[in-house]
Write a protein that holds these residues in place. Structure first.
Motif, PDB file in Angstrom:
ATOM      1  N   VAL A  30     -12.016   9.558  -8.315  1.00 18.93           N
ATOM      2  CA  VAL A  30     -11.497   8.224  -8.006  1.00 18.93           C
ATOM      3  C   VAL A  30     -11.572   7.348  -9.260  1.00 18.93           C
ATOM      4  CG1 VAL A  30     -11.774   6.171  -6.596  1.00 18.93           C
ATOM      5  CG2 VAL A  30     -12.197   8.417  -5.601  1.00 18.93           C
ATOM      6  N   GLU A  31     -12.678   7.438  -9.970  1.00 22.95           N
ATOM      7  CA  GLU A  31     -12.824   6.635 -11.185  1.00 22.95           C
ATOM      8  C   GLU A  31     -11.746   6.988 -12.219  1.00 22.95           C
ATOM      9  OE1 GLU A  31     -14.475   4.095 -11.927  1.00 22.95           O
ATOM     10  OE2 GLU A  31     -16.586   4.145 -11.394  1.00 22.95           O
ATOM     11  N   ILE A  32     -11.478   8.283 -12.354  1.00 24.71           N
ATOM     12  CA  ILE A  32     -10.466   8.681 -13.329  1.00 24.71           C
ATOM     13  C   ILE A  32      -9.088   8.209 -12.863  1.00 24.71           C
ATOM     14  CG2 ILE A  32      -9.375  10.644 -14.481  1.00 24.71           C
ATOM     15  CD1 ILE A  32     -11.998  12.123 -14.273  1.00 24.71           C
ATOM     16  N   LEU A  33      -8.837   8.361 -11.570  1.00 23.10           N
ATOM     17  CA  LEU A  33      -7.550   7.906 -11.030  1.00 23.10           C
ATOM     18  C   LEU A  33      -7.362   6.407 -11.243  1.00 23.10           C
ATOM     19  CD1 LEU A  33      -7.163   9.903  -7.704  1.00 23.10           C
ATOM     20  CD2 LEU A  33      -5.604   9.896  -9.652  1.00 23.10           C
ATOM     21  N   LYS A  34      -8.455   5.671 -11.102  1.00 23.65           N
ATOM     22  CA  LYS A  34      -8.392   4.225 -11.322  1.00 23.65           C
ATOM     23  C   LYS A  34      -7.824   3.926 -12.705  1.00 23.65           C
ATOM     24  CE  LYS A  34     -12.194   1.571 -10.736  1.00 23.65           C
ATOM     25  NZ  LYS A  34     -13.619   1.317 -10.380  1.00 23.65           N
ATOM     26  N   ALA A  35      -8.368   4.629 -13.689  1.00 25.85           N
ATOM     27  CA  ALA A  35      -7.918   4.402 -15.062  1.00 25.85           C
ATOM     28  C   ALA A  35      -6.468   4.844 -15.242  1.00 25.85           C
ATOM     29  CB  ALA A  35      -8.821   5.135 -16.040  1.00 25.85           C
ATOM     30  N   LEU A  36      -6.134   6.013 -14.703  1.00 30.81           N
ATOM     31  CA  LEU A  36      -4.768   6.518 -14.872  1.00 30.81           C
ATOM     32  C   LEU A  36      -3.763   5.621 -14.162  1.00 30.81           C
ATOM     33  CD1 LEU A  36      -5.384  10.328 -14.387  1.00 30.81           C
ATOM     34  CD2 LEU A  36      -4.922   9.117 -16.523  1.00 30.81           C
ATOM     35  N   TYR A  37      -4.160   5.123 -13.004  1.00 30.40           N
ATOM     36  CA  TYR A  37      -3.273   4.267 -12.216  1.00 30.40           C
ATOM     37  C   TYR A  37      -2.888   3.023 -13.007  1.00 30.40           C
ATOM     38  CZ  TYR A  37      -1.521   1.877  -8.054  1.00 30.40           C
ATOM     39  OH  TYR A  37      -0.720   1.246  -7.127  1.00 30.40           O
ATOM     40  N   ARG A  38      -3.797   2.597 -13.867  1.00 26.04           N
ATOM     41  CA  ARG A  38      -3.494   1.417 -14.674  1.00 26.04           C
ATOM     42  C   ARG A  38      -2.807   1.785 -15.969  1.00 26.04           C
ATOM     43  NH1 ARG A  38      -7.161  -3.461 -13.330  1.00 26.04           N
ATOM     44  NH2 ARG A  38      -5.084  -4.268 -13.580  1.00 26.04           N
ATOM     45  N   GLY A  39      -2.414   3.029 -16.070  1.00 24.13           N
ATOM     46  CA  GLY A  39      -1.663   3.446 -17.246  1.00 24.13           C
ATOM     47  C   GLY A  39      -2.510   3.607 -18.485  1.00 24.13           C
ATOM     48  N   ALA A  40      -3.753   4.058 -18.329  1.00 21.57           N
ATOM     49  CA  ALA A  40      -4.621   4.198 -19.491  1.00 21.57           C
ATOM     50  C   ALA A  40      -4.056   5.233 -20.459  1.00 21.57           C
ATOM     51  CB  ALA A  40      -6.023   4.615 -19.052  1.00 21.57           C
ATOM     52  N   ARG A  41      -4.128   4.922 -21.759  1.00 22.07           N
ATOM     53  CA  ARG A  41      -3.731   5.869 -22.805  1.00 22.07           C
ATOM     54  C   ARG A  41      -4.962   6.387 -23.521  1.00 22.07           C
ATOM     55  NH1 ARG A  41      -0.212   8.150 -21.711  1.00 22.07           N
ATOM     56  NH2 ARG A  41       0.331   8.747 -23.820  1.00 22.07           N
ATOM     57  N   VAL A  42      -6.055   5.688 -23.308  1.00 23.46           N
ATOM     58  CA  VAL A  42      -7.322   6.113 -23.895  1.00 23.46           C
ATOM     59  C   VAL A  42      -8.323   6.108 -22.758  1.00 23.46           C
ATOM     60  CG1 VAL A  42      -9.155   5.531 -25.499  1.00 23.46           C
ATOM     61  CG2 VAL A  42      -6.795   4.964 -26.064  1.00 23.46           C
ATOM     62  N   LEU A  43      -9.006   7.225 -22.592  1.00 17.72           N
ATOM     63  CA  LEU A  43      -9.949   7.294 -21.484  1.00 17.72           C
ATOM     64  C   LEU A  43     -11.356   7.497 -22.037  1.00 17.72           C
ATOM     65  CD1 LEU A  43      -9.984   7.279 -18.392  1.00 17.72           C
ATOM     66  CD2 LEU A  43      -9.929   9.765 -18.470  1.00 17.72           C
ATOM     67  N   THR A  84       0.815  -1.210   0.000  1.00 12.38           N
ATOM     68  CA  THR A  84       0.000   0.000   0.000  1.00 12.38           C
ATOM     69  C   THR A  84       0.854   1.268   0.000  1.00 12.38           C
ATOM     70  OG1 THR A  84      -0.254  -0.429   2.333  1.00 12.38           O
ATOM     71  CG2 THR A  84      -2.164  -0.795   0.968  1.00 12.38           C
ATOM     72  N   ALA A  85       2.041   1.185   0.583  1.00 13.69           N
ATOM     73  CA  ALA A  85       2.864   2.396   0.656  1.00 13.69           C
ATOM     74  C   ALA A  85       3.202   2.878  -0.748  1.00 13.69           C
ATOM     75  CB  ALA A  85       4.135   2.106   1.444  1.00 13.69           C
ATOM     76  N   LYS A  86       3.613   1.929  -1.595  1.00 15.01           N
ATOM     77  CA  LYS A  86       3.977   2.285  -2.955  1.00 15.01           C
ATOM     78  C   LYS A  86       2.760   2.821  -3.708  1.00 15.01           C
ATOM     79  CE  LYS A  86       5.853  -0.032  -6.928  1.00 15.01           C
ATOM     80  NZ  LYS A  86       5.527  -1.404  -7.329  1.00 15.01           N
ATOM     81  N   ALA A  87       1.623   2.146  -3.510  1.00 17.32           N
ATOM     82  CA  ALA A  87       0.398   2.572  -4.189  1.00 17.32           C
ATOM     83  C   ALA A  87       0.038   3.991  -3.777  1.00 17.32           C
ATOM     84  CB  ALA A  87      -0.742   1.617  -3.846  1.00 17.32           C
ATOM     85  N   ARG A  88       0.150   4.273  -2.485  1.00 21.39           N
ATOM     86  CA  ARG A  88      -0.226   5.595  -1.999  1.00 21.39           C
ATOM     87  C   ARG A  88       0.637   6.668  -2.651  1.00 21.39           C
ATOM     88  NH1 ARG A  88      -0.364   4.643   3.466  1.00 21.39           N
ATOM     89  NH2 ARG A  88      -2.435   3.767   3.177  1.00 21.39           N
ATOM     90  N   ARG A  89       1.940   6.365  -2.766  1.00 17.83           N
ATOM     91  CA  ARG A  89       2.844   7.345  -3.372  1.00 17.83           C
ATOM     92  C   ARG A  89       2.450   7.628  -4.819  1.00 17.83           C
ATOM     93  NH1 ARG A  89       7.629   4.596  -3.179  1.00 17.83           N
ATOM     94  NH2 ARG A  89       7.101   3.633  -1.199  1.00 17.83           N
ATOM     95  N   ARG A  90       2.176   6.547  -5.538  1.00 16.50           N
ATOM     96  CA  ARG A  90       1.860   6.703  -6.954  1.00 16.50           C
ATOM     97  C   ARG A  90       0.538   7.453  -7.140  1.00 16.50           C
ATOM     98  NH1 ARG A  90       2.179   6.252 -11.943  1.00 16.50           N
ATOM     99  NH2 ARG A  90       1.076   4.766 -13.264  1.00 16.50           N
ATOM    100  N   ILE A  91      -0.429   7.169  -6.278  1.00 21.16           N
ATOM    101  CA  ILE A  91      -1.714   7.875  -6.374  1.00 21.16           C
ATOM    102  C   ILE A  91      -1.501   9.364  -6.110  1.00 21.16           C
ATOM    103  CG2 ILE A  91      -3.977   8.177  -5.307  1.00 21.16           C
ATOM    104  CD1 ILE A  91      -3.935   5.139  -4.771  1.00 21.16           C
ATOM    105  N   ALA A  92      -0.673   9.664  -5.109  1.00 22.38           N
ATOM    106  CA  ALA A  92      -0.418  11.068  -4.787  1.00 22.38           C
ATOM    107  C   ALA A  92       0.212  11.777  -5.986  1.00 22.38           C
ATOM    108  CB  ALA A  92       0.485  11.163  -3.567  1.00 22.38           C
ATOM    109  N   GLU A  93       1.152  11.091  -6.628  1.00 23.66           N
ATOM    110  CA  GLU A  93       1.811  11.653  -7.815  1.00 23.66           C
ATOM    111  C   GLU A  93       0.801  11.979  -8.912  1.00 23.66           C
ATOM    112  OE1 GLU A  93       5.906   9.144  -7.832  1.00 23.66           O
ATOM    113  OE2 GLU A  93       4.596   8.896  -9.585  1.00 23.66           O
TER     114      GLU A  93
END
Ligand SMILES: Nc1ncnc2c1ncn2[C@@H]1O[C@H](COP(=O)(O)OP(=O)(O)OP(=O)(O)O)[C@@H](O)[C@H]1O
Ligand SMILES: [Mg+2]
Lengths: 526, 313
Positions: free
Chosen positions: A162-175, A127-136
């Motif tokens: 949150v929904e948009i972050l979900k997509a970005l977190y997975r590296g979406a190139r098309v939203l 979770t620590a790594k995830a939290r950092r990446r979400i903050a970024e």
């Protein structure tokens, strides 16, 4: 900065990021998508327009793998996408913000974002790594949310982030954003658009669905129009106009119904010094004065969350004032009872049609008599009159132009606009004296919204007083006779629509201006 | 005062821990299923099946620990059956669950009779012996109660933190919690909802079966008809009591077992004055009361009982 892993070739002749070819999808006898071919270019915002039920969500669900197309195929970044697999779509860099959010309410924001990104059988979560990446990501795209909060405590705007972050977190190139603005307040829409612009600047491509032509004109580079499942137009934004788009969507020009001045009727609803508190004792409505007459539409503007819910609960019979007087047709309201409200002649169009407007699993004919099921018209000695109910449904479907519905269709399968028409048909056929219309055109296409407004005007002509709660100022200015702004549980003095201007209303909505203090400030000369 | 005497006897506390064991297995199992959004009313039958299969395995010359594994596998198999109907086909979880209970219980008795047609008194096996944990069991008073138990009892207690860890600290646990809240959210993140739910139901059912097995190969040494005696249903109530949390499930199981152990002893102590049926009733009444108090705040998994069908809305 989050790493950008793909840089598709730019410029003319570049390969499209997405290519849909000949997509056809049928649900029983209904063709929701009919041989649709569409490209999405790199770094563009493509708006997808169409009436309610035109097949926009269906097309996007096929793209994301929720549904399997009956015919046709999809290529993402030049590679064939395997059908019916959200996993494959995510892996191909596609992210989707669903029309109805797909979040777990009792889980935290972090949980919702991280789900599915770690190997399922890993012995522990990082979770620590995830939290950092979400903050970024949040910082970079201006999507601030606290990862530790539970989703059920978030506002709609935050949930969407949150929904948009979900997509970005997975590296979406098309939203893909399916009606992202339908539930947002005007400022939130602005913020969302800024975020979208940032994304496009980073090389992401976006498909954006909306019914609001202004928004489409403001953000899109290109517009594709669906009608009855077919692609009927695909134009660059510069070569089109709002009117042309509306016409392409519906197939004919849309006439917005016109408000005709009418003599006021007697007072139908009165709130005098009404205060309503929540369980923690916070005032949701704060000494509110309000007077509604027959044959008038009183528009309540304001950013949602400023007491609209409480006001609606009051008039729906779900709450009683803690202080102050509440009268309907001159009768004081004494009990918390939706049934009593109905008997008082109050018709209610609730804000959330799925949750409180219709029962999705029941048929259209059943939903049409929900509030009158016990009346002798539909019921005899405790037995429902099947024939009468069926006939009633046929007649309502015809009169209110409810599309895609038979009397026996399950209501869940209807598109948003048609579901709303079912509610209106049910409410208006009881000849209510007071109508509470809470966001009645939210999520509706231009044509359906016009139809709803027309029906409200008809009810007004028959003598009803209508309380119209909306976040859409344009709509309010067009439909209301008087407008007031609700801010932190207080109401501004209503003004006649002719005297209202956008600037003052906007200021009032953010709390700058005069709000009622004393009795009698309800804006009627009489 | 007699009641106080009961509380200070070591036998009472030992019995409590022993009686709690099958409830812990069953409640954890049911909890896993329900966290994934599937009510498993097959529990009563699956426990019966576990009890019979484990006993039969040992009776036929098998080893005790293998018997536990065989019972678990058998439970998982019935879990799979439940999942095929309630998850893949999306049928009513209530109806399917009751069906599984009827099927599994009857099948257990049937197989038992098939294999042992002629016996009148249930034959006996050599069950698990209490295992005194070296060192800990020598602590005065509590050592004897808590650390001289059947190995399966230790297993039950160890499973509580393991299930807790699994649910809250692993990616799989997160997915299970999410699928009980909103299956669409799981699908939208690229995870197969049906497969996930099926795995959860199978694992949960395996736990239930081990709970049943504990009765035949640890507490008693025989299998007889009706021996689960409603323990499965109690587990269903305990899950609600526990608000779907493993730690509280342990507390609930211990509380119920305490009522049960107390009931037996009070019944013996106060002879003819009060009818004994009253004491039999007591644990159930007390648990109903406890449920009323505890479960008002319960936040149940949002998608419990809601089937997921891909491509439908
Ligand atoms: N799973 C389904 N089963 C049956 N019919 C469906 C299903 N999904 C969609 N439909 C039907 O397909 C048609 C297209 O629906 P869709 O949701 O794609 O419309 P939309 O363009 O997104 O409308 P809206 O603007 O209201 O969101 C509608 O008539 C709808 O009733
Ligand atoms: Mg849609």
């Amino acid at each position: 900065m989050p790493e950008v892993k793909d840089t598709a070739p730019q410029g003319a002749g570049a390969q499209p990021v997405l290519r849909l070819s000949g997509i056809t999808k049928r649900f029983g006898g209904l063709t929701a998508n009919d041989a649709i071919s569409l490209d999405l270019k790199s770094g563009e915002i493509l708006a997808l327009l169409g009436e309610n039920g035109a097949g926009k969500t269906t097309l996007m669900s096929i793209l994301f793998g929720h549904y399997v197309a009956d015919e046709g195929h999809i290529e993402a970044f030049g590679k064939r996408l395997s059908a019916g697999s959200p996993k494959a779509a995510i892996a191909a860099g596609i992210g989707m913000v669903h029309q109805h959010f797909t979040l777990g309410e009792n889980l935290t924001v972090l949980d919702n974002i991280v789900l599915g990104t770690e190997p399922l059988l890993a012995p522990r979560r990082n979770t620590a790594k995830a939290r950092r990446r979400i903050a970024e990501l949040a910082e970079h795209f201006g999507l601030s949310v606290d990862p530790k909060r539970l989703v059920r405590d978030l506002s709609v705007g935050e949930r969407q982030r949150v929904e948009i972050l979900k997509a970005l977190y997975r590296g979406a190139r098309v939203l893909i954003l399916d009606e992202p603005t339908a539930v947002l307040a005007p400022q939130e829409v602005e913020t969302l658009f800024t975020t979208l612009k940032t994304m496009v600047a980073e090389g992401l491509s976006i498909i954006f669905i909306s019914h609001k032509l202004n928004e489409v004109m403001a953000v899109a580079d290109r517009v594709a129009v669906l009608r009855l499942g077919k692609l009927v137009g695909d134009f660059p934004i510069a070569e089109t106009s709002k009117e042309a788009l509306a016409e392409a969507m519906v197939g004919h020009a849309i006439e917005m119904p016109e408000r005709k001045p009418q003599p006021l009727g007697p007072v139908v609803l009165q709130l005098a010094g009404v205060t309503l508190r929540n369980e923690q004792g916070k005032a949701l409505l704060d000494e509110l004065h309000l007077l509604l007459c027959g044959r008038e539409i009183l528009g309540i503007a304001g950013v949602s969350g400023n007491g609209q819910g409480a006001l609606a609960a009051l008039i729906s019979g779900l709450a009683l004032p803690d202080e102050g007087a509440f009268e309907i047709l001159g009768q004081p309201v004494k009990e918390t009872s939706p049934l009593a409200m109905q008997e008082h002649g109050v018709g209610r169009i609730p804000e959330d049609r799925h949750a409180t407007g219709v029962i999705g699993d029941l048929s259209v004919e059943e939903n049409l008599i929900l509030e009158a099921a016990g009346s002798p018209r539909f019921c005899n000695l405790g037995f429902l009159k099947g024939g009468v109910i069926r006939r009633n449904a046929r007649e309502k479907i015809e009169r209110f132009d409810i599309r895609g519905a038979d009397p026996t269709t399950t209501t869940r399968a209807l598109s948003g606009g048609n579901m709303q028409k079912v509610i209106l048909a049910r409410v208006l056929s009881e000849q209510p004296k007071v109508i509470l219309a809470n966001q009645p055109t939210r999520g509706l296409d231009v044509g359906a919204a016009a139809k709803v407004q027309e029906l409200l005007f008809e009810a007004r002509a028959e003598g009803a007083g209508i309380l119209l709660i909306s976040e859409d100022l344009e709509e309010l200015l067009q439909v209301s006779d008087r407008i007031a702004v609700l801010y932190q549980g207080r109401l501004s003095t209503p003004v006649a629509v002719e005297e209202a201007d956008l600037k003052t209303l906007g200021l009032l909505m953010s709390g700058h201006g005069e709000f009622q203090r004393q009795k009698g400030a309800h804006g009627h000369a009489a | 005062m007699e009641l106080l005497d009961i509380f200070i006897t070591l036998g009472f506390w030992g019995a409590l821990v022993r009686m709690a064991t099958p409830l812990i297995f069953g409640t954890l199992g049911e909890l896993i299923c329900e966290r994934a959004g599937v009510l498993n009313l097959g529990i009563e039958g699956i426990m019966t099946m576990g009890a019979m299969v484990a006993w039969m395995w040992v009776y036929q010359g098998g080893d005790l620990w293998t018997a536990v594994l065989v019972a678990a596998a058998c439970g998982a198999l019935f879990g799979l059956l439940h999942a095929v109907f309630s998850v893949y086909l999306g049928l009513s979880q209530h109806v399917t669950g009751i069906g599984i209970t009827l099927l599994a219980a009857s099948l257990s008795y049937f197989v038992f009779r098939m294999l042992l047609p002629d016996v009148t008194t249930p034959p006996k096996i050599e069950p698990f012996k209490p295992f005194a944990i070296p060192g800990l069991s020598e602590i005065p008073y509590i050592g004897e109660v808590l650390f001289t138990q059947s190995p399966l009892t230790y297993l039950a207690f160890i499973l509580v933190p393991i299930v807790g860890y699994g649910l809250y600290r692993t990616p799989l646990g997160l997915a299970v919690r999410m699928v009980g809240e909103n299956p669409m959210a799981v699908e939208a993140q690229g995870i197969d909802v049906h497969r996930l739910r099926t795995c959860a139901v199978m694992l949960g059912s395996a736990f239930m079966a081990v709970g049943g097995a504990f009765l035949t190969i640890s507490v008693f040494d025989a299998f007889y008809i009706g021996m689960i005696n409603g323990r499965g249903w109690i587990c269903i109530a305990l899950v609600i009591f526990a608000s779907w949390r493993p730690g509280k499930a342990l507390a609930g199981a211990l509380l119920f077992a305490a009522f049960e152990a107390l009931q037996i002893r009070v019944q013996q102590a106060s002879s003819a004055v009060i009818p004994y049926q009253f004491f039999l009733m007591m644990p159930y009444i007390l648990s109903i009361l406890a449920m009323i108090v505890m479960s008002r705040r319960a936040a149940y998994p949002k998608a419990l009982l809601v089937p997921f069908r891909k491509g439908e809305r």
